[in-house]
Design an enzyme around this catalytic site. Sequence first.
Site, PDB file in Angstrom:
ATOM      1  N   ALA A 114     -10.690  29.979   4.686  1.00 15.21           N
ATOM      2  CA  ALA A 114     -10.274  29.228   3.507  1.00 15.21           C
ATOM      3  C   ALA A 114     -10.769  30.026   2.312  1.00 15.21           C
ATOM      4  CB  ALA A 114     -10.923  27.849   3.518  1.00 15.21           C
ATOM      5  N   MET A 212     -16.053  33.767   1.046  1.00 15.78           N
ATOM      6  CA  MET A 212     -17.448  34.076   1.396  1.00 15.78           C
ATOM      7  C   MET A 212     -17.600  34.481   2.860  1.00 15.78           C
ATOM      8  SD  MET A 212     -19.111  30.748  -0.469  1.00 15.78           S
ATOM      9  CE  MET A 212     -18.417  30.123  -2.013  1.00 15.78           C
ATOM     10  N   SER A 213     -16.533  34.975   3.450  1.00 16.44           N
ATOM     11  CA  SER A 213     -16.614  35.329   4.880  1.00 16.44           C
ATOM     12  C   SER A 213     -15.730  36.535   5.163  1.00 16.44           C
ATOM     13  CB  SER A 213     -16.149  34.141   5.723  1.00 16.44           C
ATOM     14  OG  SER A 213     -14.771  33.876   5.519  1.00 16.44           O
TER      15      SER A 213
HETATM   16  N1  HPA Z   1     -14.243  30.966  -3.797  1.00 19.48           N
HETATM   17  C1  HPA Z   1     -14.969  31.372  -2.734  1.00 19.48           C
HETATM   18  N2  HPA Z   1     -14.840  30.855  -1.533  1.00 19.48           N
HETATM   19  C2  HPA Z   1     -13.932  29.888  -1.366  1.00 19.48           C
HETATM   20  C3  HPA Z   1     -13.154  29.402  -2.418  1.00 19.48           C
HETATM   21  C4  HPA Z   1     -13.320  29.982  -3.706  1.00 19.48           C
HETATM   22  O1  HPA Z   1     -12.652  29.620  -4.698  1.00 19.48           O
HETATM   23  N3  HPA Z   1     -12.345  28.436  -1.909  1.00 19.48           N
HETATM   24  C5  HPA Z   1     -12.659  28.331  -0.581  1.00 19.48           C
HETATM   25  N4  HPA Z   1     -13.606  29.209  -0.256  1.00 19.48           N
END
Ligand code: HPA
Length: 272
Positions: A114, A212-213
């Site tokens: 996501a 972040m992954s």
């Molecule tokens: N930024 C970073 N990580 C995320 C985001 C975002 O806007 N949406 C879902 N994971």
Amino acid sequence: MENIQKKLQETAAFIRHLGVGEVDFGLILGSGLGELAEEIEDAIVIPYEEIPHFPISTVVGHAGQLVYGKLSGKFVLAMQGRFHYYEGHSMQTVTYPVRVMKELGAHSMVVTNACGGVNQNFAPGDLMLITDHINYMGNNPLIGPNDENLGPRFPDMSQAYNHEYRMKAKEVAEARNLHIKEGVYVGFSGPTYETPAEIRFVRTIGGDAVGMSTVPEVIVAVHAGLKVLGISCITNLAAGMQANLNHAEVVETTERVKEEFKALVKETLAVL
Ligand code: HPA
């Protein structure tokens, strides 16, 4: 080096002993996308806490188990929930399961996440095939002595995301009338969402999405010689492009698109 090969053999032996045989594809299911694992046939489910040398996932919305079985005629080992750098795990820990996939015989990995949309043409709910990434996490899982048995010292990242796999996923999407996007994923460490200034920076450096992954896992997959297909779910517009950000929206969006997402992955797996 703390004998990673011995650990990998122990982890793999434990997993095999539970009935896991041939593995074609490793699957990493991101936030809210874990439901796909429920469609795996004749599933063997292994909670992370039972697996030797596996860490424990701490994020809400991540089940924390391996699910093995057949999906679209392929033997898959799916991670329902992944490990993140922001949880405090080392990069090596975050990517350990990718090494395990390889140890169990996987030749490819499908990685999902996501993420936030940075490209102005993206909308929440869009699915994006990852064409490439930018590692902005400030670390790299391959830092340290290199074990030549696991992969080369200086892996070539020119084609980290397999072109043929991406074209096949695109064909599947088009046949489903799904307007799939393509783009560059920029990995930040988190756990803060980015600032609006950081998002402008991301756009300037050529990023289309932020998260972040994924970046650490793909680096290790490439090091290990796995072919990678990366699929992002744009759950929100990135910071500064909408009023504010929250995890609830991320979960809501994945909930809304999960059927499309599951169909895309399943139908793509069938033709890989
Ligand atoms: N930024 C970073 N990580 C995320 C985001 C975002 O806007 N949406 C879902 N994971």
